[in-house]
Design a protein around this motif. Structure first.
Motif, short mmCIF file in Angstrom:
data_model
loop_
_atom_site.label_atom_id
_atom_site.label_comp_id
_atom_site.label_asym_id
_atom_site.label_seq_id
_atom_site.Cartn_x
_atom_site.Cartn_y
_atom_site.Cartn_z
N LYS A 1 0.84 -1.21 0.00
CA LYS A 1 0.00 0.00 0.00
C LYS A 1 0.87 1.26 0.00
O LYS A 1 0.56 2.23 -0.69
N LEU A 2 1.94 1.23 0.76
CA LEU A 2 2.84 2.38 0.79
C LEU A 2 3.52 2.59 -0.56
O LEU A 2 3.65 3.72 -1.03
N GLU A 3 3.95 1.50 -1.19
CA GLU A 3 4.59 1.61 -2.50
C GLU A 3 3.61 2.13 -3.54
O GLU A 3 3.97 2.95 -4.39
N LEU A 4 2.37 1.68 -3.49
CA LEU A 4 1.35 2.19 -4.42
C LEU A 4 1.09 3.68 -4.17
O LEU A 4 0.95 4.46 -5.12
N ALA A 5 1.03 4.07 -2.90
CA ALA A 5 0.81 5.48 -2.57
C ALA A 5 1.97 6.34 -3.07
O ALA A 5 1.77 7.43 -3.58
N LEU A 6 3.19 5.83 -2.92
CA LEU A 6 4.36 6.55 -3.44
C LEU A 6 4.27 6.69 -4.95
O LEU A 6 4.50 7.77 -5.51
N GLY A 7 3.91 5.62 -5.63
CA GLY A 7 3.76 5.67 -7.09
C GLY A 7 2.72 6.69 -7.51
O GLY A 7 2.92 7.44 -8.47
N GLU A 8 1.60 6.74 -6.79
CA GLU A 8 0.56 7.72 -7.10
C GLU A 8 1.08 9.14 -6.93
O GLU A 8 0.81 10.01 -7.76
N GLN A 9 1.83 9.39 -5.87
CA GLN A 9 2.37 10.73 -5.63
C GLN A 9 3.43 11.10 -6.66
O GLN A 9 3.49 12.25 -7.11
N LEU A 10 4.27 10.15 -7.06
CA LEU A 10 5.26 10.43 -8.09
C LEU A 10 4.58 10.73 -9.42
O LEU A 10 4.99 11.64 -10.15
N ASN A 11 3.54 9.97 -9.76
CA ASN A 11 2.79 10.25 -10.98
C ASN A 11 2.14 11.62 -10.93
O ASN A 11 2.13 12.36 -11.93
N ALA A 12 1.61 11.99 -9.76
CA ALA A 12 1.02 13.32 -9.61
C ALA A 12 2.08 14.41 -9.78
O ALA A 12 1.84 15.42 -10.44
N LEU A 13 3.27 14.18 -9.22
CA LEU A 13 4.36 15.15 -9.34
C LEU A 13 4.79 15.30 -10.80
O LEU A 13 4.98 16.42 -11.29
N LYS B 1 16.94 12.22 -4.70
CA LYS B 1 18.21 11.75 -5.26
C LYS B 1 18.27 10.23 -5.26
O LYS B 1 18.75 9.61 -6.20
N SER B 2 17.79 9.61 -4.19
CA SER B 2 17.86 8.16 -4.09
C SER B 2 16.97 7.49 -5.14
O SER B 2 17.21 6.35 -5.51
N LEU B 3 15.98 8.22 -5.64
CA LEU B 3 15.12 7.66 -6.68
C LEU B 3 15.60 7.98 -8.08
O LEU B 3 15.26 7.29 -9.04
N THR B 4 16.37 9.04 -8.23
CA THR B 4 16.74 9.49 -9.57
C THR B 4 18.19 9.23 -9.96
O THR B 4 18.51 9.26 -11.13
N ILE B 5 19.04 8.98 -9.03
CA ILE B 5 20.45 8.74 -9.34
C ILE B 5 20.70 7.25 -9.18
O ILE B 5 20.47 6.67 -8.13
N GLN B 6 21.19 6.64 -10.25
CA GLN B 6 21.49 5.21 -10.17
C GLN B 6 22.60 4.98 -9.18
O GLN B 6 23.62 5.65 -9.19
N GLN B 7 22.37 4.02 -8.31
CA GLN B 7 23.36 3.67 -7.32
C GLN B 7 24.44 2.81 -7.96
O GLN B 7 24.15 1.88 -8.69
N ARG B 8 25.66 3.12 -7.70
CA ARG B 8 26.79 2.35 -8.22
C ARG B 8 27.21 1.32 -7.18
O ARG B 8 27.24 1.61 -6.01
N PRO B 9 27.56 0.09 -7.64
CA PRO B 9 27.97 -0.95 -6.67
C PRO B 9 29.26 -0.62 -5.98
O PRO B 9 30.06 0.14 -6.37
#
Length: 151
Positions: free
Chosen positions: A11-23, A143-151
């Motif tokens: 439910k939290l992940e879906l809510a985050l997705g909804e907010q990102l889509n709204a943004l 940043k944690s969502l938009t910058i690919q994390q390097r190993p």
């Protein structure tokens, strides 16, 4: 009713997705309004070209097409409109006499600044109630969502 951790997480992940889509939708709508402030007679895609030239400076049509994910025919048509309205000019490339560099005219530059100032005022109004620590946390989360994390 007992919600287990898996259901809560979903439910939290879906809510985050909804907010990102709204943004994303809000950002797109703001970009369209900004394009209309620049020149309401042009398609928003033309303003994408203007913003690219404003940010990166003179370039050729091929680079514009690649950088904006538009096909060459669309770029050519939009550049033609922008040139016809006096927002964009073309000059011979100094290193390649056959090449052409596209850039903003003074009018194009001035109108871009006006449109972007209007956009910034709307954006800054929306974040004005954030504390510095909230703003910093928000930046870090994005940043944690938009910058690919390097190993």
């Amino acid at each position: 009713m007992n919600i287990n951790n898996s259901d809560l997480r979903e439910k939290l992940e879906l809510a985050l997705g909804e907010q990102l889509n709204a943004l994303i939708s809000e950002a797109h709508a703001l970009n369209v309004r900004t394009a209309a402030i620049f020149d309401a007679t042009l398609q928003p895609a033309a303003f994408l070209i203007v913003r690219w030239l404003f940010s990166h400076g003179p370039t050729n049509a091929t680079t514009l097409a690649e950088s904006t994910a538009m096909d060459r025919s669309s770029i050519s048509r939009l550049i033609g409109q922008l040139k016809g309205l006096g927002y964009v000019k073309s000059d011979r490339h100094p290193k390649d006499r056959r090449g052409v560099l596209l850039s903003l005219t003074e009018l194009g530059h001035d109108r871009t600044i006006k449109a972007l100032k209007e956009k910034e005022s709307i954006f800054y109004e929306r974040i004005s109630s954030f504390t510095d620590s909230e703003l910093k946390a928000y930046i870090e989360m994005l940043k944690s969502l938009t910058i690919q994390q390097r190993p």
